[in-house]
Motif scaffolding. Structure first.
Motif, PDB file in Angstrom:
ATOM      1  N   GLY A 159      26.740  45.026  14.671  1.00 15.53           N
ATOM      2  CA  GLY A 159      25.395  45.542  14.459  1.00 15.53           C
ATOM      3  C   GLY A 159      24.755  45.188  13.138  1.00 15.53           C
ATOM      4  N   THR A 160      25.437  44.414  12.291  1.00 17.85           N
ATOM      5  CA  THR A 160      24.856  44.050  10.998  1.00 17.85           C
ATOM      6  C   THR A 160      24.234  42.662  11.062  1.00 17.85           C
TER       7      THR A 160
ATOM      8  N   PRO B 175      28.098  36.630  14.847  1.00 16.72           N
ATOM      9  CA  PRO B 175      28.122  37.001  16.272  1.00 16.72           C
ATOM     10  C   PRO B 175      27.087  38.073  16.616  1.00 16.72           C
ATOM     11  N   SER B 176      26.887  39.021  15.695  1.00 12.06           N
ATOM     12  CA  SER B 176      25.900  40.081  15.934  1.00 12.06           C
ATOM     13  C   SER B 176      24.487  39.489  16.010  1.00 12.06           C
ATOM     14  N   ARG B 177      24.171  38.585  15.066  1.00 15.60           N
ATOM     15  CA  ARG B 177      22.859  37.932  15.097  1.00 15.60           C
ATOM     16  C   ARG B 177      22.681  37.129  16.385  1.00 15.60           C
ATOM     17  N   ALA B 178      23.750  36.466  16.809  1.00  9.66           N
ATOM     18  CA  ALA B 178      23.676  35.646  18.021  1.00  9.66           C
ATOM     19  C   ALA B 178      23.384  36.502  19.242  1.00  9.66           C
ATOM     20  N   ILE B 179      24.050  37.648  19.346  1.00 10.30           N
ATOM     21  CA  ILE B 179      23.841  38.533  20.496  1.00 10.30           C
ATOM     22  C   ILE B 179      22.431  39.116  20.486  1.00 10.30           C
ATOM     23  N   ASP B 180      21.989  39.587  19.330  1.00 10.29           N
ATOM     24  CA  ASP B 180      20.637  40.153  19.238  1.00 10.29           C
ATOM     25  C   ASP B 180      19.585  39.098  19.573  1.00 10.29           C
TER      26      ASP B 180
ATOM     27  N   THR C 118      33.713  47.787  20.950  1.00  9.34           N
ATOM     28  CA  THR C 118      34.179  48.547  19.779  1.00  9.34           C
ATOM     29  C   THR C 118      33.006  49.178  19.041  1.00  9.34           C
ATOM     30  N   TRP C 119      31.906  48.443  18.930  1.00  7.94           N
ATOM     31  CA  TRP C 119      30.727  48.955  18.219  1.00  7.94           C
ATOM     32  C   TRP C 119      30.207  50.233  18.879  1.00  7.94           C
ATOM     33  N   PHE C 120      30.148  50.272  20.207  1.00 14.18           N
ATOM     34  CA  PHE C 120      29.629  51.444  20.931  1.00 14.18           C
ATOM     35  C   PHE C 120      30.528  52.654  20.688  1.00 14.18           C
ATOM     36  N   ASN C 121      31.823  52.449  20.756  1.00 12.07           N
ATOM     37  CA  ASN C 121      32.762  53.564  20.587  1.00 12.07           C
ATOM     38  C   ASN C 121      32.777  54.092  19.153  1.00 12.07           C
TER      39      ASN C 121
END
Length: 253
Positions: free
Chosen positions: A128-129, A134-139, A160-163
């Motif tokens: 989420g940062t 990888p976070s930037r790629a998904i967003d 893992t981020w959701f949990n």
């Protein structure tokens, strides 16, 4: 009749050389576009060799520009050496474009497998940062393709981020733009994109690869015509070296 055939072939050659210049720009643009697309989605690829068709098509585009220059000079000056060089380079570019078609099809078939093998790992690494690649790629993918999760937004429950976040929400990149107050909460699923990203990403990448294949096939067909016309002019010249130039000035004046 022979003179008419020569003049027609030379006229077509001059016209084709102008097309080759335009084609050179188009091919280089397509190759560059593939590089940009790969940079946007590189986290979802396992095989870096997917860029090989892009490299080849840029090289082919560069050679086409050179071919157009040689072809125009050789055609208007009736240079046997120039026309022979033109035909040989054209044959080489034709061969490279055939390679692009074959490799393009191979990677078109492999796209779904590559994305399927890597997308799960990318989602698991999401934190989420904005500093995390990888976070930037998904967003980026979720915003651009209007999707959420791998198959749908419920896939985020397994990350893992959701949990760790424990707020029963998905990233705000899953929110549809028309809902300005959307926070990604799963309590209001209607505000989220409903489609998963895997199928849309595969579809997008396959479309791009198909553009490359059709572009290579189209220009390869035009080059076959160019080679045929060059051969006609060369053969006629050897039989009748006294035919007139299509584009010439009186050099004796």
């Amino acid at each position: 009749m022979g003179q008419c055939g020569i003049t027609s072939s030379k006229t077509v050659l001059v016209f084709l050389n102008l097309i080759f210049w335009a084609a050179a720009g188009i091919l280089c643009y397509i190759g560059a576009y593939m590089f940009i697309t790969y940079d946007d989605y590189d986290h979802f690829f396992e095989d870096v060799y997917t860029l090989i068709p892009a490299v080849i098509i840029i090289v082919a585009g560069s050679l086409l520009f050179l071919i157009g220059l040689i072809g125009c000079c050789a055609t208007t000056r009736e240079s046997s050496c120039g026309l022979a060089t033109f035909a040989v380079i054209l044959l080489l570019v034709f061969a490279t474009e055939c390679v692009v078609v074959v490799l393009g099809y191979i990677y078109w078939v492999k796209v779904e497998e590559d994305v399927d093998n890597s997308i799960q790992d990318v989602y698991i690494k999401y934190n989420g940062t904005n500093s995390d690649a990888p976070s930037r790629a998904i967003d980026y993918v979720q915003k651009q393709l209007h999707c959420c999760g791998i198959h749908n937004y419920s896939d985020w429950r397994n990350t893992t981020w959701f949990n760790k976040s424990k707020n029963n929400s998905v990233p705000v990149s899953c929110c549809q733009p028309k809902f300005s107050n959307c926070t990604g909460t799963l309590n209001r699923p209607g505000e989220l994109y409903q489609e998963g990203c895997e199928a849309l990403l595969v579809k997008r990448l396959k479309e791009i690869m198909m553009y490359v294949i059709w572009a290579a096939l189209t220009f390869a067909s035009i080059q076959m015509l160019g080679m045929l016309c060059a051969c006609v002019v060369l053969c006629r010249r050897s039989q009748d070296p006294a035919y007139k130039l299509l584009v010439s000035t009186n050099t004796d004046a």
